[in-house]
Design an enzyme around this catalytic site. Structure first.
Site, mmCIF file in Angstrom:
data_model
loop_
_atom_site.group_PDB
_atom_site.id
_atom_site.type_symbol
_atom_site.label_atom_id
_atom_site.label_comp_id
_atom_site.label_asym_id
_atom_site.label_seq_id
_atom_site.Cartn_x
_atom_site.Cartn_y
_atom_site.Cartn_z
ATOM 1 N N PRO A 13 23.414 -6.671 7.807
ATOM 2 C CG PRO A 13 25.636 -6.047 7.526
ATOM 3 C CD PRO A 13 24.375 -5.650 8.238
ATOM 4 C CG ASP A 70 13.188 -12.368 4.567
ATOM 5 O OD1 ASP A 70 12.188 -13.058 4.372
ATOM 6 O OD2 ASP A 70 13.271 -11.166 4.267
ATOM 7 C CE LYS A 89 10.080 -14.171 -1.012
ATOM 8 N NZ LYS A 89 9.986 -12.851 -1.624
ATOM 9 N N GLY A 138 16.728 -8.921 5.988
ATOM 10 C CA GLY A 138 18.164 -8.702 5.893
ATOM 11 C C GLY A 138 18.487 -7.281 5.457
ATOM 12 C CG ASP A 189 16.896 -0.186 4.653
ATOM 13 O OD1 ASP A 189 16.967 0.546 5.654
ATOM 14 O OD2 ASP A 189 15.951 -0.129 3.825
ATOM 15 C CG MET A 195 19.392 -9.926 -5.057
ATOM 16 S SD MET A 195 17.628 -9.571 -5.136
ATOM 17 C CE MET A 195 17.622 -7.805 -5.375
ATOM 18 C CB ALA A 233 29.565 -8.195 3.333
HETATM 19 N N1 SAH Z 1 17.486 -5.626 1.981
HETATM 20 C C1 SAH Z 1 18.795 -6.184 1.757
HETATM 21 C C2 SAH Z 1 18.969 -6.673 0.337
HETATM 22 C C3 SAH Z 1 18.078 -7.814 -0.002
HETATM 23 S S1 SAH Z 1 18.371 -8.410 -1.618
HETATM 24 C C4 SAH Z 1 19.859 -5.148 2.124
HETATM 25 O O1 SAH Z 1 19.514 -3.988 2.360
HETATM 26 O O2 SAH Z 1 21.029 -5.499 2.198
HETATM 27 C C5 SAH Z 1 19.518 -9.709 -1.308
HETATM 28 C C6 SAH Z 1 20.905 -9.318 -1.784
HETATM 29 O O3 SAH Z 1 21.542 -8.520 -0.809
HETATM 30 C C7 SAH Z 1 21.858 -10.449 -1.994
HETATM 31 O O4 SAH Z 1 21.655 -11.074 -3.244
HETATM 32 C C8 SAH Z 1 23.182 -9.747 -1.953
HETATM 33 O O5 SAH Z 1 23.436 -9.077 -3.142
HETATM 34 C C9 SAH Z 1 22.927 -8.715 -0.876
HETATM 35 N N2 SAH Z 1 23.390 -9.142 0.439
HETATM 36 C C10 SAH Z 1 22.675 -9.342 1.548
HETATM 37 N N3 SAH Z 1 23.446 -9.693 2.589
HETATM 38 C C11 SAH Z 1 24.700 -9.708 2.121
HETATM 39 C C12 SAH Z 1 25.968 -9.975 2.697
HETATM 40 N N4 SAH Z 1 26.106 -10.309 3.985
HETATM 41 N N5 SAH Z 1 27.059 -9.892 1.912
HETATM 42 C C13 SAH Z 1 26.964 -9.553 0.618
HETATM 43 N N6 SAH Z 1 25.795 -9.296 0.022
HETATM 44 C C14 SAH Z 1 24.674 -9.363 0.755
#
Ligand code: SAH
Length: 506
Positions: free
Chosen positions: A18, A41, A63, A94, A96, A177, A206
């Protein structure tokens, strides 16, 4: 199709976690360290890229909401092209890689092309936000079901494919999102019968130093999020389980949370200080005001090391000196045994540690970490007629040589490394200074003080942490009063002094 890398190429869909560097898995790190290409990404923590070999190709396909997104097909094509070239290609995503990350489309492209791939899971944002904001998504006292939901659907779909009626019956609901459509999301859940007073949190960024948790109810969340200017990336967690966030939300309560700290040490030495600061929640920006380089030539040090039997003592006042001695012994085909008859005095724990790494134990480490303490401790051992080798930096003060000589020693001072002022500070550090968001600047030597002032001017409007009295004097000479001075003069004590200051000053 083989799943081990060979000259036919391999794609590794890799979850970066994350944000916090430490939340990358060990398997993820191992693949990053040996890859030949990384396609990454925006959300993946950019510092993870430094784990990849310098020679690896690094391609940003991030993106961003403000930028026209790169079409997914183009990313698929790029990924398959790199694997076809025979490259071990990490597709860094980012969280998973398969949770709301369009990893499925990339896997299909690889399959169609008949290319080998592996998948390394990552810590997804929902779990990371729960852990760092104090929410157990399935605390059995309040929840037995949890749903991960996208708040940003495929724009080509006509009707919402999210079944809000069904969601209303799930105990904990996490939206990814969802920042842009928070109003609609909350309204749909209310219409589906979820109670307006259901507790909810939004966790922004987070696990990063910028993490922020906004607490509300299902009814009030959109308004509070607007008032607080909630930004992506954030996850929204709705359900009774979020109530514990007030009690268990540990991360934002760390003593240096929300503080931006500049570390002015050399890049090579910064990591321990940076890690200690980050552990207390600080945002650390490395701003090396000093560079450690080898001397122009090794002649003097090599000559001295060539006649080690003529010395009674080797005195080292920094880990750089210790490392240089060990490196030159190795470069000339010798090892620690060459120092068999020589006693070793080391200034500072870090110097003693550097010696231990080379299999050497210092005979003398003064309790206080200053040059004055080193010469006092050596003189107590009797310096009359002793032959001393000092291996130090090009700018080391003469004082140590003079006091030891005055005590009757025969001192040979050689340059083991040079210190230089870098051409400038990194862009991130300059930006932080110019926008006035730096809370603390840490100084661990007087030369970093002088160089910093030359490079960035006299620090103003931030707190100053100095490692010891000599550094503090250099600051005062530049008309800067240190806020804290470490006691003892170690990195750990420096961090502790900052933490204590923050705790005492609400
Ligand atoms: N594959 C990623 C999600 C990608 S979609 C995963 O498993 O976390 C992108 C969304 O992930 C963001 O819009 C947000 O909702 C969330 N996200 C990713 N990193 C985050 C973070 N550090 N803190 C809070 N939300 C996060």
């Amino acid at each position: 199709m083989s799943n081990t890398p060979n000259n036919t190429g391999l794609a590794v869909l890799l979850g970066a976690g994350p944000g916090a560097e430490g939340l990358l898995t060990r398997e993820g790190e191992a693949w990053l360290r040996r890859c030949q290409c990384v396609i990454y990404d925006r959300l993946a923590n950019p510092t993870l890229l430094s784990l990849a070999p310098e020679s690896a190709e690094k391609i940003d396909v991030g993106k961003s909401p403000s930028r026209n997104s790169i079409p997914q097909e183009q990313i698929n094509d790029l990924l398959t092209a790199k694997v076809r070239e025979g490259k071990l290609t990490v597709r860094l995503k980012g969280g998973d890689p398969l949770l709301f990350g369009r990893g499925g489309e990339e896997l299909d492209a690889l399959c169609e092309a008949g290319l080998a791939f592996r998948i390394v899971p990552g810590v997804t944002a929902a779990l990371a936000a729960g852990a760092y904001a104090g929410v157990s998504l399935t605390d059995r006292r309040f929840a037995s079901t949890v749903a991960f939901v996208t708040g940003h659907e495929d724009p080509e779909k006509e009707a919402s494919s999210v079944n809000y009626k069904a969601l209303a019956g799930i105990d904990t609901v996490v939206f990814y999102m969802g920042v842009g459509r928070l109003g609609e999301i909350c309204r749909s859940l209310l219409e589906a019968g979820r109670a307006p007073d259901t507790p909810a949190v939004a966790v922004e960024n987070a696990t990063t130093p910028h993490q922020r948790t906004i607490r509300a109810t299902l009814a009030t969340l959109p308004e509070i999020a607007r008032a607080e200017a909630l930004q992506a990336p954030a996850v929204v967690i709705i359900g009774k389980t979020t109530e514990t966030s007030r009690r268990w939300g540990w991360f934002e309560r760390l003593p240096l949370a929300g503080k931006c700290v500049l570390v002015t040490r050399s890049r090579r030495q910064a990591s321990r200080l940076s890690a200690a600061l980050a552990e207390y929640g600080a945002e650390v920006i490395e701003a090396p005001a000093i560079e450690i380089t080898p001397p122009d030539d090794w002649g003097d040090l090599d000559a001295a090391l060539g006649r080690l039997s003529e010395f009674d003592w080797l005195a080292l006042s920094s880990p750089n000196g210790a490392e240089a001695v060990l490196e030159r012994l190795a470069a000339t085909g010798r090892d620690a045994r060459a120092l068999a008859g020589v006693r070793i005095a080391a200034l500072g724990d870090a110097t003693a540690r550097a010696l231990r790494a080379g299999g050497l134990r210092a005979d003398l480490v003064p309790e206080e970490f200053t040059s004055a303490a080193l010469s006092r401790a050596m003189i107590e051992q009797g310096m009359a007629k002793k032959r001393i080798l000092l291996a130090r930096s090009d700018i080391a003060p003469r004082e140590l040589v003079e006091t030891l000589s005055a005590a009757g020693a025969d001192v040979t001072n050689v340059i083991a490394y040079c210190t230089r002022r870098p051409a400038g500070l990194p862009a991130a550090a300059q930006e932080a200074l110019q926008t006035g968001r730096v809370d603390w600047i840490t100084f661990t030597s007087s030369s970093t003080v002088e160089n910093f002032v030359t490079l960035a001017g006299k620090p103003a409007g931030c707190k100053i942490a100095a490692i010891g009295p000599v550094t503090a004097d250099a600051l005062r000479a530049a008309d800067v009063e240190p806020t804290v001075i470490a006691q003892p003069h170690t990195i750990d004590a420096l961090v502790r002094a900052m933490v204590d200051w923050e705790k005492q000053t609400p």
